[in-house]
Scaffold this motif. Structure first.
Motif, mmCIF file in Angstrom:
data_model
loop_
_atom_site.group_PDB
_atom_site.id
_atom_site.type_symbol
_atom_site.label_atom_id
_atom_site.label_comp_id
_atom_site.label_asym_id
_atom_site.label_seq_id
_atom_site.Cartn_x
_atom_site.Cartn_y
_atom_site.Cartn_z
ATOM 1 N N VAL A 101 0.858 -1.183 0.000
ATOM 2 C CA VAL A 101 0.000 0.000 0.000
ATOM 3 C C VAL A 101 0.897 1.236 0.000
ATOM 4 N N GLU A 102 0.573 2.192 -0.841
ATOM 5 C CA GLU A 102 1.271 3.477 -0.832
ATOM 6 C C GLU A 102 0.457 4.452 0.010
ATOM 7 N N VAL A 103 1.100 5.125 0.958
ATOM 8 C CA VAL A 103 0.396 6.033 1.851
ATOM 9 C C VAL A 103 1.062 7.404 1.836
ATOM 10 N N THR A 104 0.243 8.413 2.067
ATOM 11 C CA THR A 104 0.732 9.781 2.211
ATOM 12 C C THR A 104 0.120 10.378 3.468
ATOM 13 N N LEU A 105 0.964 10.956 4.320
ATOM 14 C CA LEU A 105 0.505 11.639 5.520
ATOM 15 C C LEU A 105 0.422 13.129 5.208
ATOM 16 N N LEU A 106 -0.781 13.683 5.368
ATOM 17 C CA LEU A 106 -1.052 15.072 5.043
ATOM 18 C C LEU A 106 -1.490 15.831 6.280
ATOM 19 N N SER A 107 -1.363 17.136 6.221
ATOM 20 C CA SER A 107 -1.875 18.004 7.272
ATOM 21 C C SER A 107 -2.846 18.983 6.638
ATOM 22 N N ASP A 108 -4.054 19.058 7.185
ATOM 23 C CA ASP A 108 -5.027 20.046 6.717
ATOM 24 C C ASP A 108 -4.828 21.316 7.531
ATOM 25 N N GLY A 109 -4.311 22.310 6.881
ATOM 26 C CA GLY A 109 -3.924 23.523 7.586
ATOM 27 C C GLY A 109 -2.411 23.582 7.682
ATOM 28 N N PRO A 110 -1.902 24.523 8.466
ATOM 29 C CA PRO A 110 -0.440 24.641 8.608
ATOM 30 C C PRO A 110 0.156 23.336 9.104
ATOM 31 N N PRO A 111 1.125 22.768 8.384
ATOM 32 C CA PRO A 111 1.688 21.486 8.801
ATOM 33 C C PRO A 111 2.593 21.642 10.011
ATOM 34 N N PRO A 112 2.645 20.630 10.858
ATOM 35 C CA PRO A 112 3.589 20.655 11.978
ATOM 36 C C PRO A 112 5.009 20.458 11.449
ATOM 37 N N HIS A 113 5.984 20.820 12.260
ATOM 38 C CA HIS A 113 7.372 20.544 11.893
ATOM 39 C C HIS A 113 7.567 19.033 11.908
ATOM 40 N N ALA A 114 8.124 18.504 10.834
ATOM 41 C CA ALA A 114 8.270 17.053 10.716
ATOM 42 C C ALA A 114 9.486 16.746 9.849
ATOM 43 N N THR A 115 10.046 15.557 10.074
ATOM 44 C CA THR A 115 11.141 15.039 9.261
ATOM 45 C C THR A 115 10.750 13.646 8.754
ATOM 46 N N PRO A 116 10.553 13.469 7.437
ATOM 47 C CA PRO A 116 10.571 14.506 6.408
ATOM 48 C C PRO A 116 9.358 15.406 6.519
ATOM 49 N N ALA A 117 9.410 16.537 5.828
ATOM 50 C CA ALA A 117 8.303 17.486 5.881
ATOM 51 C C ALA A 117 7.044 16.868 5.281
ATOM 52 N N LEU A 118 5.886 17.272 5.827
ATOM 53 C CA LEU A 118 4.612 16.818 5.275
ATOM 54 C C LEU A 118 4.258 17.654 4.049
ATOM 55 N N PRO A 119 3.624 17.061 3.039
ATOM 56 C CA PRO A 119 3.164 15.666 2.991
ATOM 57 C C PRO A 119 4.324 14.691 2.801
ATOM 58 N N ALA A 120 4.250 13.563 3.505
ATOM 59 C CA ALA A 120 5.286 12.535 3.429
ATOM 60 C C ALA A 120 4.666 11.261 2.879
ATOM 61 N N ARG A 121 5.377 10.625 1.962
ATOM 62 C CA ARG A 121 4.840 9.451 1.263
ATOM 63 C C ARG A 121 5.786 8.270 1.412
ATOM 64 N N VAL A 122 5.217 7.090 1.704
ATOM 65 C CA VAL A 122 6.006 5.856 1.762
ATOM 66 C C VAL A 122 5.166 4.724 1.179
ATOM 67 N N THR A 123 5.822 3.630 0.822
ATOM 68 C CA THR A 123 5.144 2.416 0.390
ATOM 69 C C THR A 123 5.381 1.340 1.439
ATOM 70 N N VAL A 124 4.296 0.796 1.971
ATOM 71 C CA VAL A 124 4.369 -0.176 3.058
ATOM 72 C C VAL A 124 4.086 -1.568 2.496
ATOM 73 N N PRO A 125 4.984 -2.529 2.697
ATOM 74 C CA PRO A 125 4.754 -3.881 2.161
ATOM 75 C C PRO A 125 3.579 -4.561 2.857
ATOM 76 N N GLY A 126 3.055 -5.580 2.217
ATOM 77 C CA GLY A 126 1.950 -6.325 2.805
ATOM 78 C C GLY A 126 2.309 -6.890 4.165
ATOM 79 N N GLY A 127 1.444 -6.665 5.142
ATOM 80 C CA GLY A 127 1.680 -7.145 6.490
ATOM 81 C C GLY A 127 2.804 -6.428 7.211
ATOM 82 N N GLY A 128 3.255 -5.298 6.677
ATOM 83 C CA GLY A 128 4.399 -4.604 7.265
ATOM 84 C C GLY A 128 4.035 -3.292 7.934
ATOM 85 N N ARG A 129 5.039 -2.647 8.495
ATOM 86 C CA ARG A 129 4.894 -1.346 9.123
ATOM 87 C C ARG A 129 6.101 -0.504 8.749
#
Length: 301
Positions: free
Chosen positions: A76-104
């Motif tokens: 599954v490909e996921v993206t973490l977004l912030s609605d409104g001013p994004p919080p300080h984050a590393t990496p900066a939001l929006p951040a995208r990763v691909t998670v393998p099946g059954g993984g984290r």
């Protein structure tokens, strides 16, 4: 099949917790973060049917670590977004990763001091690097004549990117559904008991629109969706490898369906969006030509 809409939750940056939301099956899938102090009805706009992807928040390194947990038997490909001013984050939001099946997988490390931030997790099944092979699919129904209620580009409901190359096979409920191609069962739903009232208001992010279904992941990263199966009409489990021509379920009339039929579509993740793909299929009497079929006004969705 309509696209999904977002569900929102307040993020308490110093609190740990996890929340699940709708199954990622189409368009943008709503995921939500949830602190223990937030009432459940305020945290998730529509209750999930299955727990498929979760966003876990844990205190770590003086901030909050956001981790995506994938319960599906495929990536599954996921993206973490912030609605409104994004919080300080590393990496900066929006951040995208691909998670393998059954993984984290850790998505981002969020700093403290951003209480009240609204986060949104969007998930799309499949690898964004999928490259479809030129494969001939098997007609996915046993002992049933080919009756196409709606083909490629059918105006009734096959007019969006995810379903433009879908096919609706009109067939009596209870007809054996066959795997059209070898693959691994990535996702199933089998609890729907009836069709939905087409006049009822249904959240666009609710898996009930497709009723009972099976999603099969192929070795080239594409996925086949078999939808509107009958209640208890799924006979395979997530993670099982299925071979072309084996029975995987039974057709039905569940979900947003006007008549008994099988909705079949091949899809690929094209970078946080699902796209239906044209395909070749061998019928009982030779090749089928879906592009020449125009949907009737009474065709099922």
């Amino acid at each position: 099949m309509p696209r999904w809409w977002p569900a929102f939750a307040l993020l308490a940056m110093c609190a740990s917790g996890a929340a699940s939301a709708q199954t990622p099956s189409s368009g943008s899938w709503p995921g939500a973060t949830m602190a223990p102090s937030v009432p459940a009805q305020a945290a998730v706009a529509s209750a999930p049917r299955t727990s498929s992807v979760e966003l876990e928040l844990r205190p770590r390194f003086g901030g909050t670590e956001a981790t995506a947990i994938n319960h599906l038997a495929g990536p599954v490909e996921v993206t973490l977004l912030s609605d409104g001013p994004p919080p300080h984050a590393t990496p900066a939001l929006p951040a995208r990763v691909t998670v393998p099946g059954g993984g984290r997988l850790v998505i981002a490390q969020l700093t403290d001091g951003a209480a009240g931030t609204r986060l949104r997790l969007v998930a799309i099944p499949g690898l964004p690097t999928a490259r479809a092979r030129n494969v001939e699919y098997l007609y996915p129904l046993r002992d049933a004549p080919v009756r196409i209620a709606q083909g490629f580009g059918g105006g009734f409901s096959h007019d969006d990117n995810e379903n433009r190359h879908a096919v609706d096979f009109a067939v009596p409920a209870g007809t054996p559904v066959l795997a059209a191609r070898d693959g691994v069962v990535m996702q199933v739903e089998s609890g729907a008991s009836a069709r939905l009232d087409p006049d009822a208001i249904v959240d666009a992010g609710d898996d009930r629109v497709r009723g009972n279904f099976i999603r099969v992941l192929h070795d080239d990263g594409t996925m086949a969706l078999y939808a509107h199966l009958q209640q208890a009409g799924v006979v395979v489990a997530p993670g099982a490898r299925v071979l072309r021509g084996t029975i995987i379920g039974f057709s039905g009339n569940t979900g947003l369906s006007a008549a008994p039929h099988l909705h079949f579509v091949v899809q690929a993740n094209r970078g946080m969006r699902l796209e239906s793909l044209p395909f070749r299929m061998a019928g009982p009497d030779g090749p089928l030509r879906f592009g020449q079929v125009r949907a009737d006004t009474d065709a099922p969705p």
